[in-house]
Scaffold this active site. Structure first.
Site, PDB file in Angstrom:
ATOM      1  N   GLY A 246      -2.190   2.374  -5.596  1.00 29.39           N
ATOM      2  CA  GLY A 246      -2.177   2.844  -6.976  1.00 29.39           C
ATOM      3  C   GLY A 246      -0.897   3.537  -7.374  1.00 29.39           C
ATOM      4  O   GLY A 246      -0.740   3.966  -8.511  1.00 29.39           O
TER       5      GLY A 246
ATOM      6  N   GLY B   6       1.698   2.222  -8.052  1.00 26.96           N
ATOM      7  CA  GLY B   6       2.266   1.435  -9.146  1.00 26.96           C
ATOM      8  C   GLY B   6       1.344   1.314 -10.340  1.00 26.96           C
ATOM      9  O   GLY B   6       1.574   0.482 -11.216  1.00 26.96           O
TER      10      GLY B   6
ATOM     11  N   GLU C 121      -5.780  -4.655  -8.804  1.00 28.10           N
ATOM     12  CA  GLU C 121      -5.569  -4.915  -7.374  1.00 28.10           C
ATOM     13  C   GLU C 121      -6.913  -4.927  -6.657  1.00 28.10           C
ATOM     14  O   GLU C 121      -7.202  -5.808  -5.850  1.00 28.10           O
ATOM     15  CB  GLU C 121      -4.669  -3.844  -6.760  1.00 28.10           C
ATOM     16  CG  GLU C 121      -3.218  -3.924  -7.211  1.00 28.10           C
ATOM     17  CD  GLU C 121      -2.381  -2.762  -6.721  1.00 28.10           C
ATOM     18  OE1 GLU C 121      -2.933  -1.682  -6.439  1.00 28.10           O
ATOM     19  OE2 GLU C 121      -1.154  -2.951  -6.611  1.00 28.10           O
TER      20      GLU C 121
ATOM     21  N   ALA D 263       0.859  -1.192   0.000  1.00 25.86           N
ATOM     22  CA  ALA D 263       0.000   0.000   0.000  1.00 25.86           C
ATOM     23  C   ALA D 263       0.894   1.240   0.000  1.00 25.86           C
ATOM     24  O   ALA D 263       2.060   1.175   0.376  1.00 25.86           O
ATOM     25  CB  ALA D 263      -0.914   0.021   1.223  1.00 25.86           C
ATOM     26  N   ASP D 264       0.297   2.352  -0.402  1.00 24.81           N
ATOM     27  CA  ASP D 264       1.044   3.610  -0.338  1.00 24.81           C
ATOM     28  C   ASP D 264       0.831   4.305   1.004  1.00 24.81           C
ATOM     29  O   ASP D 264       1.723   4.960   1.525  1.00 24.81           O
ATOM     30  CB  ASP D 264       0.604   4.530  -1.485  1.00 24.81           C
ATOM     31  CG  ASP D 264       0.968   3.905  -2.821  1.00 24.81           C
ATOM     32  OD1 ASP D 264       2.175   3.700  -3.065  1.00 24.81           O
ATOM     33  OD2 ASP D 264       0.059   3.572  -3.595  1.00 24.81           O
TER      34      ASP D 264
HETATM   35  O1  DER Z   1       0.440   0.464  -6.466  1.00 25.00           O
HETATM   36  C1  DER Z   1       0.159  -0.122  -5.407  1.00 25.00           C
HETATM   37  O2  DER Z   1      -0.953  -0.096  -4.848  1.00 25.00           O
HETATM   38  C2  DER Z   1       1.264  -0.856  -4.738  1.00 25.00           C
HETATM   39  O3  DER Z   1       0.769  -1.718  -3.780  1.00 25.00           O
HETATM   40  C3  DER Z   1       2.217   0.136  -4.195  1.00 25.00           C
HETATM   41  O4  DER Z   1       1.616   1.330  -3.936  1.00 25.00           O
HETATM   42  C4  DER Z   1       3.019  -0.282  -3.013  1.00 25.00           C
HETATM   43  O5  DER Z   1       4.279  -0.241  -3.544  1.00 25.00           O
HETATM   44  P1  DER Z   1       5.596  -0.542  -2.742  1.00 25.00           P
HETATM   45  O6  DER Z   1       5.382  -1.859  -2.033  1.00 25.00           O
HETATM   46  O7  DER Z   1       6.625  -0.625  -3.833  1.00 25.00           O
HETATM   47  O8  DER Z   1       5.801   0.610  -1.807  1.00 25.00           O
END
Ligand code: DER
Length: 219
Positions: free
Chosen positions: A95, A97, A103, A83-84
């Site tokens: 989001g 990514g 997701e 998650a962010d």
């Molecule tokens: O895009 C997403 O939701 C991913 O889960 C991302 O935000 C988490 O990325 P990370 O594990 O590289 O911090």
């Protein structure tokens, strides 16, 4: 380091929920990748996985893990993803990514959503991280105007096309006091495919990597 620690904790977290023909739901991002890289430890405890992005599907295949189309499986026992941002209710912003739609779809099919994140992702209030919104390309300007009315500063994520052929607007300066209400409000804007608020379907368990070790949190 912290990503490795939460990935290892996630292996232990999911193991009791697996049987040899289980199909796992797998997220996207650098933390999810650490988890994918450890899945070989469970090789004989599950049949394969559904992935939330082409990138994760490729990584799974590179480890010899069978990737299934979601339509060919029913519910999945667990969904593991990063998650962010995540708050105390285990509502998330996701989001970063650009994989938020798939997701959210795989998470919707999962009996148990296990979020894996380093401590920096835990927040009191969601919104310091710019909220991603996936939009149909022709609706991008209209959606941006609607987001301004809601108090956001919308920025088009240039050069990014999602696995679904859509575009992303990131909402800056958009502190969110009621994630459940805002998620529903954003879903009602014509042209919005998915927004990055995971509140209606948040995580069931958060494995949070901190300097003192991995904390296991529930809503
Ligand atoms: O895009 C997403 O939701 C991913 O889960 C991302 O935000 C988490 O990325 P990370 O594990 O590289 O911090």
């Amino acid at each position: 380091q912290l990503k490795e620690a939460v990935a290892a904790a996630a292996i232990d977290e999911v193991r009791p929920h697996l049987h040899r023909d289980s199909v796992l739901g797998i997220g996207t991002g650098s933390t999810a990748n650490r988890f994918i890289d450890r899945l070989a430890e469970l090789r004989h405890d599950f049949a394969g996985a559904v992935a939330s992005s082409e990138a994760s599907a490729e990584r799974l295949r590179s480890h010899g893990i069978e990737v299934f189309e979601l339509n060919s499986v029913g519910t999945v026992p667990v969904y593991v993803d990063g998650a962010d941002e995540v708050n105390a209710h285990l509502h998330m912003i996701k989001g970063g990514g650009a994989a938020l739609t798939r997701e959210k779809i795989v998470a919707a099919c999962a009996e148990r959503f296990i979020c894996i994140a380093d401590g920096s992702k835990k927040v009191e209030r969601l919104g310091a991280f710019p909220l991603p919104v996936e939009v149909i390309p022709m609706a991008r300007s209209y959606v941006a105007r609607e987001l301004v009315k809601l108090g956001a500063d919308p920025v088009y994520r240039e050069g990014v096309v999602t696995d679904n052929g859509n575009q992303i607007i990131d909402c800056y300066d958009f502190m969110i006091d009621d994630p459940l209400a805002m998620e529903a409000r954003l879903n009602a804007i014509v042209g919005v495919v998915t927004n990055g608020l995971f509140a209606a379907r948040g995580a069931d368990v958060l494995l949070l990597g901190t300097a003192g070790g991995v904390e296991r949190l529930t809503p």
